[in-house]
Design a protein around this motif. Structure first.
Motif, PDB file in Angstrom:
ATOM      1  N   GLU A   1      64.983   8.568  30.884  1.00  0.00           N
ATOM      2  CA  GLU A   1      65.871   7.452  31.217  1.00  0.00           C
ATOM      3  C   GLU A   1      67.314   7.769  30.825  1.00  0.00           C
ATOM      4  O   GLU A   1      68.252   7.438  31.553  1.00  0.00           O
ATOM      5  N   GLN A   2      67.496   8.438  29.694  1.00  0.00           N
ATOM      6  CA  GLN A   2      68.843   8.829  29.284  1.00  0.00           C
ATOM      7  C   GLN A   2      69.475   9.782  30.290  1.00  0.00           C
ATOM      8  O   GLN A   2      70.660   9.658  30.626  1.00  0.00           O
ATOM      9  N   GLU A  52      77.022   7.161  42.684  1.00  0.00           N
ATOM     10  CA  GLU A  52      78.152   6.293  43.001  1.00  0.00           C
ATOM     11  C   GLU A  52      79.158   7.015  43.901  1.00  0.00           C
ATOM     12  O   GLU A  52      79.778   6.416  44.780  1.00  0.00           O
ATOM     13  N   SER A  73      68.890  15.255  24.562  1.00  0.00           N
ATOM     14  CA  SER A  73      69.561  14.200  25.318  1.00  0.00           C
ATOM     15  C   SER A  73      70.742  14.838  26.047  1.00  0.00           C
ATOM     16  O   SER A  73      71.134  15.975  25.720  1.00  0.00           O
ATOM     17  N   GLN A 124      68.632  10.132  33.479  1.00  0.00           N
ATOM     18  CA  GLN A 124      68.875   9.403  34.725  1.00  0.00           C
ATOM     19  C   GLN A 124      70.164   8.597  34.652  1.00  0.00           C
ATOM     20  O   GLN A 124      70.955   8.582  35.602  1.00  0.00           O
ATOM     21  N   GLN A 125      70.392   7.952  33.547  1.00  0.00           N
ATOM     22  CA  GLN A 125      71.616   7.160  33.382  1.00  0.00           C
ATOM     23  C   GLN A 125      72.857   8.050  33.400  1.00  0.00           C
ATOM     24  O   GLN A 125      73.910   7.651  33.921  1.00  0.00           O
ATOM     25  N   SER A 126      72.737   9.246  32.857  1.00  0.00           N
ATOM     26  CA  SER A 126      73.900  10.132  32.764  1.00  0.00           C
ATOM     27  C   SER A 126      74.383  10.620  34.127  1.00  0.00           C
ATOM     28  O   SER A 126      75.549  10.991  34.280  1.00  0.00           O
ATOM     29  N   ALA A 130      74.238   8.776  36.977  1.00  0.00           N
ATOM     30  CA  ALA A 130      74.562   7.656  37.869  1.00  0.00           C
ATOM     31  C   ALA A 130      75.863   7.863  38.627  1.00  0.00           C
ATOM     32  O   ALA A 130      75.963   7.501  39.822  1.00  0.00           O
ATOM     33  N   TYR A 172      66.687  13.290  40.045  1.00  0.00           N
ATOM     34  CA  TYR A 172      65.791  12.128  39.992  1.00  0.00           C
ATOM     35  C   TYR A 172      65.737  11.382  41.328  1.00  0.00           C
ATOM     36  O   TYR A 172      65.808  10.160  41.386  1.00  0.00           O
TER      37      TYR A 172
END
Length: 331
Positions: A299-300, A310, A163, A302-304, A306, A112
């Motif tokens: 969105e799920q 970091e 998911s 993309q969040q996974s 992160a 992403y």
């Protein structure tokens, strides 16, 4: 086995036969040999054929390319190694496969990264894309330009993935890319590198439970025959890179270099159109074949991933990501 194969190729293809030489006569054609892994019906192969034809037209027959498709001269890494030792002239390679040689190319395998196609091409055609093409020269790879390779999504054999949680416990084939391995593992799957040529059988026999790729490759590889589920999560957009060995590029006169570079630009424009058409057609065909196509909640996903971003904090790759993200914010 791999060393034997390379040795065998070298015996079959002496250097002067592979990529031409400076002392070709005035009426002779300078021939560059190009090997790649895809089927002759694939839009990338058709783009390479267009590149060959444009080069012949630009040079009025004084330069040409001979194309070896379908892994005739090895997989992506093997062809890259042949270029490094001067035994092959050109190739088409996924930016992910270049990671081992050109670390900066890892950025394209990050999930992403791009907002949309406009952001993608603004990056590739701009200073970032040009700098990444040039980064390979110290490894004997001259990047000529990019071909569209679309967006990559998951497909599975046993159960649908709706998911990131659905990836847990599933062995997902990835390219030989540490970034791709990290992405799938972070999402919850079990990343399993398998060569492209062995993937159909691996899916069929349950060695892996799924894989990820773009739509035309999913279709032309016939993986849809053994994979019932396709999830359109479009996690990465990894371009193909067209490479010429520096041993070839440095032999060319400025005029010859211009002929080749102009042909590359024309081929990029042509291939983008071919890719869009092929993607649409491939999706229609796999649906008709009975593949269950699932629209992902991106969105799920993309969040996974992160944690991947970091983990880049304070690195040179983070700076490159910020530069690319900044291009998207300006659009």
């Amino acid at each position: 086995m791999r060393c034997y194969r390379l040795f065998y190729l070298l015996l079959l293809m002496p250097l002067t036969a592979l990529y031409g030489c400076n002392d070709v006569g005035q009426d002779e054609t300078y021939v560059i040999r190009l090997g790649h892994q895809l089927d002759i019906n694939h839009p990338v192969h058709k783009g390479l054929v267009f590149l060959k034809e444009e080069l012949e037209r630009n040079s009025e027959g004084k330069m040409s390319i001979v194309i070896y498709p379908s892994s005739q001269v090895g997989d992506e890494r093997e062809v890259l190694e042949l270029i490094q030792i001067g035994s092959m002239g050109m190739t088409k390679v996924s930016a992910s496969a270049l990671e081992t040689f050109v670390p900066e190319m890892k950025v394209f395998s990050l999930p992403y990264l791009f907002n949309d196609q406009a952001h993608y091409w603004k990056t590739l055609n701009g200073e970032v894309g040009k700098a990444l093409l040039a980064a390979g020269e110290q490894y004997r790879f001259k990047g000529l330009g990019y071909f569209d390779a679309g967006s990559r999504s998951f497909y599975t054999t046993k159960k649908p993935v709706q998911s990131p949680d659905d990836l847990k416990g599933q062995k997902i084939r990835v390219m030989n890319s540490q970034t791709a391995v990290s992405m799938v593992n972070t999402m919850g799957g079990s990343a399993t590198p398998v060569s492209w040529g062995e993937l159909y059988t691996s899916l069929q026999q349950g060695v892996v439970d799924g894989a990820e790729n773009n739509l035309p490759s999913f279709y032309f590889s016939k993986h849809y025959e053994v994979s019932q589920y396709l999830i359109l999560d479009e996690h990465t957009s990894i371009p193909d890179v067209i490479i010429v060995g520096t041993h070839v590029w440095d032999q060319l006169s400025p005029t010859q270099q211009t002929w080749l570079q102009d042909a590359m630009q024309a081929a990029t424009d042509y291939q983008k159109e071919m890719w869009a058409e092929s993607t649409e057609k491939s999706l229609e065909i796999v649906k008709e074949a009975g593949v269950q196509v699932i629209a992902a909640d991106k969105e799920q996903f993309q969040q996974s991933v992160a944690p991947i971003y970091e983990g880049l904090r304070g690195t040179e790759l983070e700076k490159l990501v910020q530069e690319i993200k900044g291009l998207g914010e300006k659009m």
